[in-house]
Design an enzyme around this catalytic site. Structure first.
Site, PDB file in Angstrom:
ATOM      1  N   ASP A 101       8.526  -7.554  25.668  1.00 53.10           N
ATOM      2  CA  ASP A 101       7.714  -8.731  26.412  1.00 53.10           C
ATOM      3  C   ASP A 101       8.450  -9.772  26.900  1.00 53.10           C
ATOM      4  O   ASP A 101       7.984 -10.372  27.736  1.00 53.10           O
ATOM      5  CB  ASP A 101       6.626  -8.853  25.307  1.00 53.10           C
ATOM      6  CG  ASP A 101       5.787 -10.090  25.536  1.00 53.10           C
ATOM      7  OD1 ASP A 101       5.031  -9.782  26.423  1.00 53.10           O
ATOM      8  OD2 ASP A 101       5.732 -11.157  24.852  1.00 53.10           O
ATOM      9  N   TYR A 253      -1.216 -12.163  21.666  1.00 50.72           N
ATOM     10  CA  TYR A 253      -1.827 -12.262  22.683  1.00 50.72           C
ATOM     11  C   TYR A 253      -3.266 -11.787  22.644  1.00 50.72           C
ATOM     12  O   TYR A 253      -3.728 -10.629  22.768  1.00 50.72           O
ATOM     13  CB  TYR A 253      -1.307 -10.835  23.832  1.00 50.72           C
ATOM     14  CG  TYR A 253       0.046 -11.228  24.247  1.00 50.72           C
ATOM     15  CD1 TYR A 253       0.121 -12.266  25.306  1.00 50.72           C
ATOM     16  CD2 TYR A 253       1.184 -10.963  23.377  1.00 50.72           C
ATOM     17  CE1 TYR A 253       1.459 -12.724  25.596  1.00 50.72           C
ATOM     18  CE2 TYR A 253       2.453 -11.348  24.176  1.00 50.72           C
ATOM     19  CZ  TYR A 253       2.755 -12.155  25.089  1.00 50.72           C
ATOM     20  OH  TYR A 253       3.802 -12.549  25.412  1.00 50.72           O
ATOM     21  N   GLU A 496      11.419 -19.899  26.600  1.00 51.98           N
ATOM     22  CA  GLU A 496      11.355 -18.485  26.532  1.00 51.98           C
ATOM     23  C   GLU A 496      10.900 -17.721  27.851  1.00 51.98           C
ATOM     24  O   GLU A 496       9.902 -18.378  28.108  1.00 51.98           O
ATOM     25  CB  GLU A 496      10.440 -18.000  25.157  1.00 51.98           C
ATOM     26  CG  GLU A 496      10.357 -16.445  24.825  1.00 51.98           C
ATOM     27  CD  GLU A 496       9.554 -16.143  23.716  1.00 51.98           C
ATOM     28  OE1 GLU A 496       9.851 -15.271  23.230  1.00 51.98           O
ATOM     29  OE2 GLU A 496       9.075 -17.004  23.180  1.00 51.98           O
TER      30      GLU A 496
END
Length: 523
Positions: A101, A253, A496
């Site tokens: 991810d 999420y 990130e």
């Protein structure tokens, strides 16, 4: 006194009259400009290459290679190797492929499917432009690595595996993916654990990808479409948010609703099949409930409304001869809402958003701040090209008109900010330019290649040295509202990168790398 007062009054009225005439003339001129603006010429095949955006696109495309899971083929990232090759085995499945991810080693199905949908859309609109700079094959490779995973994650009609790994356990480790030994449990949605949002997004991804592969591998394309239709039926028949069914995902999420994914998936299925029932689904049956017509929203992995509005505007721009009056009315409402989205982006529009940095970047959220401006800019380029190809000269924003060039200029301004034209003079695309973040929050990039740290390699997280490996192509989270950026590996809010940001960036840069007309049909 009386004469003087009368003369002054006449002079006042004369001024009013003159002003009224000037205003009327201005209105007439505006009306003439509004109604007689000539459409710009339709671009032909790809034109001259903008080398800056071509170079940036080549960099951005590499992040998909950095994030690959499984047994790697033709690996071009020297510090990456095979990893997670046993994912899925506990269920008798091969879930080894797919993409990690972000800076961790989780496979979250919801954002991964969105990545595939947007990457497919980018290829469908701008594949010729990717080809012109010899990057189309890289995009197709990345897409198929995801869709191979998604196919295997859907082993039966009403079962979809939506996560590989335990995020709590994963985030307690700092290690290279090649040396992971922790358990990687599987999470699924099904009839009793519904996940309409993630199932519909996965249906959208497979439907869009089926169009990409239709002229390249018809057998694979058909397989994707079969999965897409079955997943949509599952998502629509057993409604419920996966965030409610699986509370753990709320910390990672969290889905704020599933109506947008149902419309998004049905829109892609309409493009993929030509079946009018899907068009009726999004216009007549469920538009009022789910579309939020007239209300601009931000496009993201969680909210697909703006993307759906632009995608369905394509149908309105280029025609749907079999549509009923009710369906055409719905399509017009989608297009009007898409135009409202565009008006909110243009800096000189009366309805423009005020949420921008002093440096000019659209800024909505401090976490992963770049996701909204990049996604919005991608939509702006696409909508601009729809206007050009259909010879639509302008859109109206509360009485003020704007051209396709205005939309493209907005998108260019955001892309240029990301690539270094910002107060920090920093490229937020890792590996592009002479100055970019050195302490990217990314496990594999932060640990020397071939080093086995075990789970507790946290000294590499806290190190103040630059990463020993470059996470090339990663788009980091981005700046604060004051345009500042703290390059620290522990600052995951800003440093990130994520695969879904990369997908929209690839779409944006592909749209800017050169000019060409878009196809009026995906089939």
């Amino acid at each position: 006194m009386g004469a003087s007062k009368y003369t002054k009054g006449c002079t006042g009225w004369l001024i009013v009259a003159v002003v009224a005439v000037l205003v009327a003339a201005a209105v007439v001129l505006t009306i003439k400009q509004t109604h007689h603006r000539k459409a710009l010429p339709v671009p032909g095949p790809p034109g001259a290459i903008n080398q800056k955006y071509a170079n940036a696109l080549a960099v951005a495309m590499q992040f998909f290679q950095v994030q690959k899971s499984g047994k790697l083929v033709n690996n071009k990232i020297s510090w990456r190797g095979d990893s997670a090759v046993d994912d899925g085995k506990e269920a008798g499945l091969d879930l080894s492929k797919g993409l990690y991810d972000s800076g961790d080693h989780m496979k979250f199905g919801f954002p991964m499917a969105y990545t595939a949908t947007v990457l497919s859309w980018s290829i469908l609109e701008y594949g010729d432009q990717m080809s012109a700079v010899k990057l189309l094959e890289s995009a197709l490779d990345a897409l198929k690595w995801i869709t191979d995973y998604l196919i295997n994650a859907h082993p039966s009609d009403n079962v979809l595996y939506v996560q590989v790994g335990d995020p709590d356990l994963d985030h307690k480790c700092w290690e290279r993916p090649e040396t992971m030994i922790e358990k990687r449990p599987l999470t699924q949605v099904n009839k009793t654990i519904p996940g309409t949002d993630v199932a519909a997004e996965t249906a959208a991804a497979m439907a869009a990808a089926s169009l990409v592969f239709k002229t390249r591998n018809i057998t694979y394309s058909d397989l994707l479409l079969q999965h897409a239709e079955k997943l949509f039926t599952f998502a629509d028949s057993y409604r419920g948010s996966y965030s409610v069914s699986l509370p753990q995902v709320q910390n990672f999420y969290n889905s704020t609703g599933y109506g947008d994914e149902l419309l998004w998936a049905a829109s892609w299925l309409y493009h993929a099949t030509g079946d009018q029932t899907y068009l009726s689904y999004v216009t007549v049956q469920h538009g009022n409930a789910f579309a939020d017509w007239g209300r601009p929203t931000w496009f993201s992995w969680d909210d697909k409304r703006a993307g759906t509005q632009v995608l369905l505007s394509r149908v309105n721009f280029f025609g749907s001869t079999q549509s009923s009056n009710a369906e055409m009315k719905g399509l017009r409402l989608y297009r009007r809402t898409a135009e409202a989205v565009m008006c909110g982006l243009l800096p000189d529009s009366p309805t423009t958003t005020s949420s921008r940095t002093d440096g000019g970047l659209i800024w909505i959220d401090e976490w992963n701040a770049l996701q909204h401006p990049v996604a919005a800019s991608f939509l702006a380029v696409v909508y601009s090209d729809y206007m050009l190809t259909s010879r639509t000269p302008e859109i109206q924003c509360s009485g003020k008109s704007f051209t396709p060039t205005d939309l493209r200029n907005f998108a260019t301004s955001q892309a240029d900010y990301i690539l270094g034209n910002n107060p920090m003079k920093l490229s937020y695309l890792v590996g592009y330019g002479s100055s970019y973040p050195q302490q990217v929050h990314h496990r594999g990039a932060s640990i020397p290649a071939n080093l086995d740290t075990g789970c507790k390699g946290f000294k590499w997280l806290t190190s103040i040295a630059p990463n020993p490996n470059v996470a090339t192509g990663g788009l980091v989270g981005g700046p604060f509202k004051n345009d500042s950026f703290i390059d620290s590996r522990n600052n995951s809010m800003q440093t990130e990168p994520s695969t879904y940001n990369s997908a929209v960036l690839v779409g944006l840069l592909s749209g800017l790398v050169t000019t060409s007309s878009v196809a009026t049909s995906f089939t």
